[in-house]
Motif scaffolding. Structure first.
Motif, PDB file in Angstrom:
ATOM      1  N   UNK A  23       0.847  -1.213   0.000  1.00  0.00           N
ATOM      2  CA  UNK A  23       0.000   0.000   0.000  1.00  0.00           C
ATOM      3  C   UNK A  23       0.879   1.258   0.000  1.00  0.00           C
ATOM      4  N   UNK A  24       1.943   1.226   0.774  1.00  0.00           N
ATOM      5  CA  UNK A  24       2.839   2.406   0.801  1.00  0.00           C
ATOM      6  C   UNK A  24       3.468   2.608  -0.580  1.00  0.00           C
ATOM      7  N   UNK A  25       3.941   1.515  -1.173  1.00  0.00           N
ATOM      8  CA  UNK A  25       4.600   1.633  -2.488  1.00  0.00           C
ATOM      9  C   UNK A  25       3.600   2.171  -3.524  1.00  0.00           C
ATOM     10  N   UNK A  26       2.357   1.679  -3.459  1.00  0.00           N
ATOM     11  CA  UNK A  26       1.326   2.169  -4.400  1.00  0.00           C
ATOM     12  C   UNK A  26       1.093   3.674  -4.206  1.00  0.00           C
ATOM     13  N   UNK A  27       1.030   4.095  -2.942  1.00  0.00           N
ATOM     14  CA  UNK A  27       0.815   5.535  -2.676  1.00  0.00           C
ATOM     15  C   UNK A  27       1.987   6.368  -3.185  1.00  0.00           C
ATOM     16  N   UNK A  28       3.198   5.838  -3.017  1.00  0.00           N
ATOM     17  CA  UNK A  28       4.372   6.580  -3.493  1.00  0.00           C
ATOM     18  C   UNK A  28       4.273   6.765  -5.012  1.00  0.00           C
ATOM     19  N   UNK A  29       3.798   5.715  -5.700  1.00  0.00           N
ATOM     20  CA  UNK A  29       3.642   5.821  -7.157  1.00  0.00           C
ATOM     21  C   UNK A  29       2.543   6.825  -7.529  1.00  0.00           C
TER      22      UNK A  29
END
Ligand SMILES: Nc1ccn([C@@H]2O[C@H](COP(=O)(O)O)[C@@H](O)[C@H]2O)c(=O)n1
Ligand SMILES: [Mg+2]
Length: 292
Positions: A23-29
């Motif tokens: 979820x964090x990686x998706x938000x960063x993207x």
């Protein structure tokens, strides 16, 4: 997330909460490169822990093992390392317990180095002869960040002059890099006379040593963070960043892996066990920076 960032399936990767990390990686993207900043430790994070079957030197070790240090000085510095390093990485002591001991270690080492007649002009050669290596994949890492104008803040308790020279010799000291570290102060003859303050050790890498720099305030619109570290002390490096929205903490677990794994898994979103590469960090960055 493994099919978007295949490196997350590498054998070195340990994640306690995979859904949360994804979820964090998706938000960063979603937020994109204009919101992103990277905060990284240097020694044993951007530089390798093992090289050619031996321990790689830290920026302090590069000086203390060098030919410019007397034999007696080298022995004293080694004795200090053997006494304090196990304390630094001891998972059974709190950072609060370790702090005064770390101040003691750094102060004694800096005092000894100042007695050694170290010349500014010798630093480049000392680094060249040291055998230090940046982690595999370093060029892609530094170049990707530079090409996408992502600021890279290197926050190190090592020796700033030495680590800057390492990055320069690797031809990746780009304009997007800012370093906060322990810098040497040379007299008018170019001889080391003291270290500039405030002293940075493993357990005070936080806002307390950044007073007056305004660095994070200037980047206040960059609310997405990737933090890279190898120590429990590195976890506080982003404490001075205002308005953090997403932070992904990636921890390299290099030494005493079994004893320390539990604490690292609790604290870091992604733990890389005995991984001498930046492959996982590069894979995540590639995914965030690619427009799809
Ligand atoms: N005399 C010393 C003091 C510290 N170290 C190591 O340096 C590292 C700190 O620098 P970072 O870039 O990681 O903040 C840490 O790994 C210490 O063990 C040393 O080698 N000698
Ligand atoms: Mg480190």
């Amino acid at each position: 997330m493994g099919f978007r960032v295949p490196e997350l399936r590498n054998a070195s990767v340990r994640i306690q909460h995979p859904e949360r990390a994804a979820a964090i990686i998706r938000s960063l993207k979603e937020q994109g490169p204009s919101k992103l900043q990277v905060i990284s430790d240097f020694d044993m994070t951007l530089s390798r822990f093992w090289c050619h079957g031996r321990r790689c030197p830290t920026s302090h070790n590069i000086l203390s093992d060098s030919r410019v240090i007397s034999e007696d000085g080298r022995k004293q510095l080694k004795d200090l390392l053997h006494y304090y390093y196990p304390i630094e990485i001891d998972p059974n002591r709190t950072p609060e317990e370790k702090q005064p001991l770390m101040v003691e270690w750094w102060s004694r080492v800096h005092e000894l180095l100042v007695q050694q007649n170290i010349h500014k002009e010798d630093i480049a050669q000392i680094v060249r002869e040291s055998g230090v290596m940046l982690r595999d994949g370093f060029k892609e890492w530094f170049d990707q960040l530079h090409e996408h104008n992502v600021p890279l803040f290197i926050f190190s308790a090592g020796v700033g002059d030495v680590l800057e020279e390492i990055i320069r010799q690797a031809n990746v000291f780009h304009a997007n890099i800012n370093v906060v570290s322990n810098y040497m102060d040379f007299d008018e003859n170019g001889v080391l006379r003291c270290f500039k303050g405030p002293l940075i050790h493993t357990y005070n890498k936080n806002n307390s040593v950044l007073q007056g720099t305004e660095y994070f305030q200037q980047l206040s619109t960059r609310t997405s963070i990737i933090l890279l570290g190898d120590s429990m002390g590195d976890l506080t490096m982003a404490d001075g960043v205002p308005n953090v929205e997403n932070i992904l903490k990636i921890g390299f677990l290099n030494d005493k892996v079994e004893e320390r794994m539990g604490k690292y898994l609790d604290a870091y979103d992604i733990v890389l066990e005995r991984d001498e590469t930046l492959d996982v960090a590069n894979g995540i960055l590639r995914y965030i920076l690619t427009e799809t």
